[in-house]
Design a protein around this motif. Structure first.
Motif, PDB file in Angstrom:
ATOM      1  N   ASN A 151      33.568  32.879  25.837  1.00  0.00           N
ATOM      2  CA  ASN A 151      34.969  32.970  26.254  1.00  0.00           C
ATOM      3  C   ASN A 151      35.081  34.191  27.164  1.00  0.00           C
ATOM      4  N   ILE A 152      35.554  33.974  28.377  1.00  0.00           N
ATOM      5  CA  ILE A 152      35.564  35.022  29.396  1.00  0.00           C
ATOM      6  C   ILE A 152      36.999  35.284  29.832  1.00  0.00           C
ATOM      7  N   VAL A 153      37.371  36.567  29.856  1.00  0.00           N
ATOM      8  CA  VAL A 153      38.728  36.961  30.231  1.00  0.00           C
ATOM      9  C   VAL A 153      38.654  37.851  31.460  1.00  0.00           C
ATOM     10  N   GLY A 154      39.519  37.591  32.447  1.00  0.00           N
ATOM     11  CA  GLY A 154      39.492  38.399  33.652  1.00  0.00           C
ATOM     12  C   GLY A 154      40.761  38.272  34.462  1.00  0.00           C
ATOM     13  N   GLN A 155      40.708  38.797  35.663  1.00  0.00           N
ATOM     14  CA  GLN A 155      41.856  38.777  36.569  1.00  0.00           C
ATOM     15  C   GLN A 155      41.365  38.530  37.986  1.00  0.00           C
ATOM     16  N   ILE A 156      42.180  37.804  38.765  1.00  0.00           N
ATOM     17  CA  ILE A 156      41.828  37.519  40.152  1.00  0.00           C
ATOM     18  C   ILE A 156      42.972  37.917  41.069  1.00  0.00           C
ATOM     19  N   ASN A 157      42.620  38.558  42.173  1.00  0.00           N
ATOM     20  CA  ASN A 157      43.584  38.897  43.219  1.00  0.00           C
ATOM     21  C   ASN A 157      43.756  37.676  44.102  1.00  0.00           C
ATOM     22  N   MET A 158      44.972  37.116  44.160  1.00  0.00           N
ATOM     23  CA  MET A 158      45.159  35.863  44.890  1.00  0.00           C
ATOM     24  C   MET A 158      45.059  36.060  46.402  1.00  0.00           C
ATOM     25  N   MET A 159      45.142  37.321  46.871  1.00  0.00           N
ATOM     26  CA  MET A 159      45.042  37.589  48.302  1.00  0.00           C
ATOM     27  C   MET A 159      43.584  37.693  48.752  1.00  0.00           C
ATOM     28  N   THR A 160      42.774  38.420  47.973  1.00  0.00           N
ATOM     29  CA  THR A 160      41.392  38.684  48.367  1.00  0.00           C
ATOM     30  C   THR A 160      40.378  37.812  47.630  1.00  0.00           C
ATOM     31  N   LYS A 161      40.821  37.132  46.573  1.00  0.00           N
ATOM     32  CA  LYS A 161      39.957  36.337  45.691  1.00  0.00           C
ATOM     33  C   LYS A 161      38.942  37.200  44.930  1.00  0.00           C
ATOM     34  N   LYS A 162      39.208  38.498  44.848  1.00  0.00           N
ATOM     35  CA  LYS A 162      38.337  39.384  44.080  1.00  0.00           C
ATOM     36  C   LYS A 162      38.543  39.144  42.590  1.00  0.00           C
TER      37      LYS A 162
END
Length: 317
Positions: free
Chosen positions: A212-223
């Motif tokens: 199970n992996i938890v994270g965050q993505i920047n919708m502008m840069t896709k980072k």
């Protein structure tokens, strides 16, 4: 959303009634109070966070209770205004009440609009708890002196386009995350949530066959920023936790959680983590079950908002 934001949205909705937006206007006041009223379930805090979180956004956000709240508010306002149309005020007050539940559905926590017909929360998960675009549109409706039909149509169109764009962005990012992790894992499910603090970021939970992996993505840069990676528990651990009262509570409370298992002396300790909300470098909600070696439950705890808080949960039916 917080009660003040709900109230602002209610005031803005009253602009569509054709009446001036003002607290001296019973339609505006009824709509604003109605938009805050479903959070009356906050009285559950009198019995602690365990009871409050169990029932929050439940029955008080359902259609039957929304009708009742609108009727009560309308009846109360009738004592303060000489020129009063009960049917008109009730209609707009009910729309204010309904807006509260609908906007709760638009964020990641959801609400039980169709309770008691279903106990499952409805949620779309495209808006933050505080959304700047929605707030700006609401203020335009409140402070504009001439809400002409064309202006109302313009604001409504922007609102619909904004919701549509947020939904499309969510679908696009879900697919992007799925493809990104499919190179190393067999992806079972991807859950995408608006970030708690940043308008341009989205949180994600990826359930794979092994982790199970938890994270965050920047919708502008896709980072992509990966926060936590947990190895999935075995079936025995899952069943041990879910057979307990706190396990049943947590399963109903969270749509996506992880269970950690550890042996501590003569005890088996199961720690469950609600994977949805990550704040200040930790998850917000946890639960703990402690078994002895004979698999008898010794203690169960709920940890709302931070792990240091402990609420003892009875396992006696």
């Amino acid at each position: 959303m917080d009660p003040v934001t709900h109230g602002v949205i209610g005031l803005a909705i009253s602009a569509f009634s054709g009446n001036p937006v003002a607290l001296s206007n019973p339609v505006s006041l009824g709509c604003a109070i109605g938009a805050m009223a479903p959070d009356i379930d906050i009285i559950g805090k009198m019995w602690g966070d365990y009871v409050y979180l169990k029932h929050h956004r439940g029955i008080t956000h359902s259609i039957p209770v929304l009708v009742g709240l609108a009727a009560i508010i309308t009846g109360g306002l009738s004592f303060f205004y000489a020129d009063f149309s009960s049917l008109q005020v009730f209609f707009w007050t009910f729309l204010g009440c309904l807006s509260h539940t609908l906007f709760d559905i638009l964020n990641s926590y959801g609400a039980k609009l169709l309770m008691p017909f279903t106990k499952k929360k409805s949620k779309i998960g495209i808006l933050m708890l505080y959304d700047p675009v929605i707030t700006v549109l609401a203020f335009l409706l409140i402070f504009n002196k001439q809400n002409t039909p064309w202006f109302l149509l313009l604001v409504s169109s922007i609102f619909i386009l904004y919701l549509g764009s947020r939904w499309l962005i969510k679908q696009h990012l879900m697919k992007f995350i799925e493809i990104y992790y499919s190179h190393g894992y067999k992806v079972v499910n991807v859950e995408m949530l608006p970030a708690l603090m940043a308008f341009y970021k989205w949180d994600f939970i990826v359930n794979t066959n092994s982790h199970n992996i938890v994270g965050q993505i920047n919708m502008m840069t896709k980072k992509i920023t990966e926060r936590k990676k947990f190895k999935r528990p075995d079936q025995e651990t899952i069943e041990l936790f879910e057979e307990t009262n706190i396990g049943k509570y947590f399963k109903d409370f969270s749509t996506n959680y992880h269970i950690l298992r550890a042996n501590e002396g003569d005890h088996i300790v199961l720690k469950s983590i609600d994977l949805r909300y990550f704040l200040k470098n930790n998850f917000m909600h946890h639960a703990t079950v402690i078994y002895d070696r004979e698999r008898n439950i010794r203690h169960s705890f709920f940890h709302p908002y931070k792990i240091q808080r402990r609420i003892l949960v009875s396992e006696v039916e």
